[in-house]
Design an enzyme around this catalytic site. Structure first.
Site, PDB file in Angstrom:
ATOM      1  N   SER A  72      -6.125   9.798 -30.701  1.00  0.00           N
ATOM      2  CA  SER A  72      -7.455   9.491 -31.226  1.00  0.00           C
ATOM      3  C   SER A  72      -7.456   9.487 -32.752  1.00  0.00           C
ATOM      4  O   SER A  72      -7.230  10.525 -33.385  1.00  0.00           O
ATOM      5  CB  SER A  72      -8.478  10.515 -30.724  1.00  0.00           C
ATOM      6  OG  SER A  72      -9.735  10.287 -31.339  1.00  0.00           O
ATOM      7  N   GLN A  73      -7.719   8.322 -33.334  1.00  0.00           N
ATOM      8  CA  GLN A  73      -7.864   8.231 -34.790  1.00  0.00           C
ATOM      9  C   GLN A  73      -9.189   8.828 -35.249  1.00  0.00           C
ATOM     10  O   GLN A  73      -9.392   9.008 -36.450  1.00  0.00           O
ATOM     11  CB  GLN A  73      -7.775   6.770 -35.233  1.00  0.00           C
ATOM     12  CG  GLN A  73      -6.426   6.132 -35.003  1.00  0.00           C
ATOM     13  CD  GLN A  73      -6.400   4.686 -35.430  1.00  0.00           C
ATOM     14  OE1 GLN A  73      -7.446   4.080 -35.682  1.00  0.00           O
ATOM     15  NE2 GLN A  73      -5.206   4.109 -35.508  1.00  0.00           N
ATOM     16  N   ARG A 125       4.643  -8.016 -17.446  1.00  0.00           N
ATOM     17  CA  ARG A 125       4.842  -7.883 -18.883  1.00  0.00           C
ATOM     18  C   ARG A 125       6.282  -8.050 -19.350  1.00  0.00           C
ATOM     19  O   ARG A 125       6.543  -7.989 -20.555  1.00  0.00           O
ATOM     20  CB  ARG A 125       4.284  -6.537 -19.348  1.00  0.00           C
ATOM     21  CG  ARG A 125       2.757  -6.452 -19.249  1.00  0.00           C
ATOM     22  CD  ARG A 125       2.077  -7.558 -20.028  1.00  0.00           C
ATOM     23  NE  ARG A 125       0.611  -7.361 -20.100  1.00  0.00           N
ATOM     24  CZ  ARG A 125      -0.206  -8.113 -20.800  1.00  0.00           C
ATOM     25  NH1 ARG A 125       0.280  -9.132 -21.492  1.00  0.00           N
ATOM     26  NH2 ARG A 125      -1.512  -7.871 -20.809  1.00  0.00           N
ATOM     27  N   ARG A 171      -6.256  -2.156 -15.978  1.00  0.00           N
ATOM     28  CA  ARG A 171      -7.300  -1.186 -15.659  1.00  0.00           C
ATOM     29  C   ARG A 171      -7.042  -0.366 -14.404  1.00  0.00           C
ATOM     30  O   ARG A 171      -7.799   0.557 -14.108  1.00  0.00           O
ATOM     31  CB  ARG A 171      -8.650  -1.905 -15.576  1.00  0.00           C
ATOM     32  CG  ARG A 171      -9.146  -2.359 -16.949  1.00  0.00           C
ATOM     33  CD  ARG A 171     -10.396  -3.187 -16.870  1.00  0.00           C
ATOM     34  NE  ARG A 171     -10.144  -4.499 -16.288  1.00  0.00           N
ATOM     35  CZ  ARG A 171     -11.078  -5.425 -16.095  1.00  0.00           C
ATOM     36  NH1 ARG A 171     -12.325  -5.161 -16.403  1.00  0.00           N
ATOM     37  NH2 ARG A 171     -10.778  -6.601 -15.581  1.00  0.00           N
ATOM     38  N   GLN A 213      -3.450  -4.569 -25.512  1.00  0.00           N
ATOM     39  CA  GLN A 213      -3.004  -5.333 -24.345  1.00  0.00           C
ATOM     40  C   GLN A 213      -2.687  -4.410 -23.172  1.00  0.00           C
ATOM     41  O   GLN A 213      -3.027  -4.709 -22.022  1.00  0.00           O
ATOM     42  CB  GLN A 213      -1.767  -6.167 -24.705  1.00  0.00           C
ATOM     43  CG  GLN A 213      -2.013  -7.207 -25.782  1.00  0.00           C
ATOM     44  CD  GLN A 213      -0.736  -7.940 -26.170  1.00  0.00           C
ATOM     45  OE1 GLN A 213       0.319  -7.743 -25.574  1.00  0.00           O
ATOM     46  NE2 GLN A 213      -0.835  -8.793 -27.173  1.00  0.00           N
ATOM     47  N   ARG A 272     -10.841   5.307 -40.468  1.00  0.00           N
ATOM     48  CA  ARG A 272      -9.889   4.579 -39.616  1.00  0.00           C
ATOM     49  C   ARG A 272     -10.123   3.068 -39.583  1.00  0.00           C
ATOM     50  O   ARG A 272      -9.222   2.304 -39.219  1.00  0.00           O
ATOM     51  CB  ARG A 272      -9.945   5.117 -38.180  1.00  0.00           C
ATOM     52  CG  ARG A 272     -11.299   4.925 -37.508  1.00  0.00           C
ATOM     53  CD  ARG A 272     -11.294   5.454 -36.080  1.00  0.00           C
ATOM     54  NE  ARG A 272     -12.642   5.436 -35.506  1.00  0.00           N
ATOM     55  CZ  ARG A 272     -12.877   5.531 -34.203  1.00  0.00           C
ATOM     56  NH1 ARG A 272     -11.871   5.651 -33.363  1.00  0.00           N
ATOM     57  NH2 ARG A 272     -14.126   5.526 -33.751  1.00  0.00           N
ATOM     58  N   HIS A 277       3.714  -3.955 -10.629  1.00  0.00           N
ATOM     59  CA  HIS A 277       2.936  -5.111 -11.095  1.00  0.00           C
ATOM     60  C   HIS A 277       3.004  -5.235 -12.618  1.00  0.00           C
ATOM     61  O   HIS A 277       3.223  -6.337 -13.150  1.00  0.00           O
ATOM     62  CB  HIS A 277       1.486  -4.971 -10.653  1.00  0.00           C
ATOM     63  CG  HIS A 277       0.584  -6.023 -11.233  1.00  0.00           C
ATOM     64  ND1 HIS A 277       0.602  -7.338 -10.808  1.00  0.00           N
ATOM     65  CD2 HIS A 277      -0.351  -5.963 -12.225  1.00  0.00           C
ATOM     66  CE1 HIS A 277      -0.271  -8.035 -11.504  1.00  0.00           C
ATOM     67  NE2 HIS A 277      -0.868  -7.236 -12.370  1.00  0.00           N
ATOM     68  N   ARG A 333      -5.603  -3.105 -21.058  1.00  0.00           N
ATOM     69  CA  ARG A 333      -6.272  -4.073 -20.177  1.00  0.00           C
ATOM     70  C   ARG A 333      -5.832  -3.909 -18.724  1.00  0.00           C
ATOM     71  O   ARG A 333      -6.471  -4.455 -17.820  1.00  0.00           O
ATOM     72  CB  ARG A 333      -5.999  -5.500 -20.651  1.00  0.00           C
ATOM     73  CG  ARG A 333      -6.612  -5.822 -22.008  1.00  0.00           C
ATOM     74  CD  ARG A 333      -6.407  -7.263 -22.389  1.00  0.00           C
ATOM     75  NE  ARG A 333      -7.125  -8.164 -21.489  1.00  0.00           N
ATOM     76  CZ  ARG A 333      -7.070  -9.494 -21.568  1.00  0.00           C
ATOM     77  NH1 ARG A 333      -6.325 -10.057 -22.507  1.00  0.00           N
ATOM     78  NH2 ARG A 333      -7.741 -10.246 -20.733  1.00  0.00           N
ATOM     79  N   SER A 379       0.810  -1.225   0.000  1.00  0.00           N
ATOM     80  CA  SER A 379       0.000   0.000   0.000  1.00  0.00           C
ATOM     81  C   SER A 379       0.841   1.271   0.000  1.00  0.00           C
ATOM     82  O   SER A 379       0.421   2.294  -0.551  1.00  0.00           O
ATOM     83  CB  SER A 379      -0.958   0.010   1.191  1.00  0.00           C
ATOM     84  OG  SER A 379      -0.250  -0.013   2.415  1.00  0.00           O
TER      85      SER A 379
END
Length: 216
Positions: A88-89, A182, A80, A75, A155, A177, A78, A55
């Site tokens: 932004s396309q 990864r 979150r 990926q 797009r 994490h 994800r 924490s």
């Protein structure tokens, strides 16, 4: 694939100079007389990691700019617990043609893995065919824009390899994490490269924590 530091928590407490020192300061909330003790901060952080007192690592924050493909971005998004802003396309035109990506064989024993054993001739073929496809895709995309077709419609013909930029913001606990997960086996090669770029920045900004995690 690349990562760049955008921001990291800057403490305003006198005597606490870095985000890493702030984490140790917060860990000593129940011992105010000894809160500003930077000499023993690294030992405290190591103790907290060893005993999984995670924490305290939520008291500092870091934002990185990630350059990757839309395929790998899916990926990344994800995870979150992070907060994201992505190119932004829908609102901006895509200007960059995707680069060709490496070919690897499917590992039929482990579907999370791929094998770097594709012959050079097939690698060359794969790169050439990708370049053809990407050129056709960008030509069609630009022609659609010239005809006044909305970016949000045009797009849809862009490939997953299209480059994108993401601002990825999270606590140091989040980053620990993410990097642990990864950079491990089972992650796609291109994502491992991106996570390792993030890891290099983390090590520079949080050297004591990185050492306690056996990252250096």
């Amino acid at each position: 694939m690349s990562a760049k530091l955008i921001s990291v928590t800057k403490p305003v407490v006198e005597g606490v100079n870095t985000a890493e020192e702030l984490i140790a300061y917060a860990a000593r909330v129940s011992n105010p007389e000894n809160q500003i003790n930077n000499k023993t901060a690294s030992g405290l952080l190591k103790y907290c990691i060893r005993h999984k007192h995670w924490s305290i690592f939520e008291t500092a924050f870091m934002t990185l700019e990630l350059k990757t493909s839309r395929g790998i971005a899916a990926q990344v998004l994800r995870h979150r617990s992070f907060h994201f802003q992505e190119f932004s396309q829908r609102y901006a035109s895509v200007m960059e043609t995707p680069p060709p990506h490496q070919a690897r064989f499917q590992d039929h024993k482990n579907r999370q893995n791929s094998l770097d054993t594709v012959p050079e001739d097939d690698q060359t073929w794969w790169a050439t065919e990708q370049e053809k496809l990407y050129a056709q895709s960008m030509e069609l995309y630009n022609k659609a824009l010239e005809k006044g077709i909305a970016k949000e419609c045009a797009r849809f013909i862009l490939p997953l390899s299209t480059p994108t930029t993401i601002y990825m913001s999270g606590t140091i606990r989040d980053w620990i994490h993410y990097i642990e997960l990864r950079t491990s086996n089972g992650t796609q090669r291109e994502h491992i490269d991106l996570a390792n770029a993030c890891k290099e920045i983390f090590i520079k900004e949080f050297p004591s924590i990185a050492k306690a995690l056996d990252w250096v």
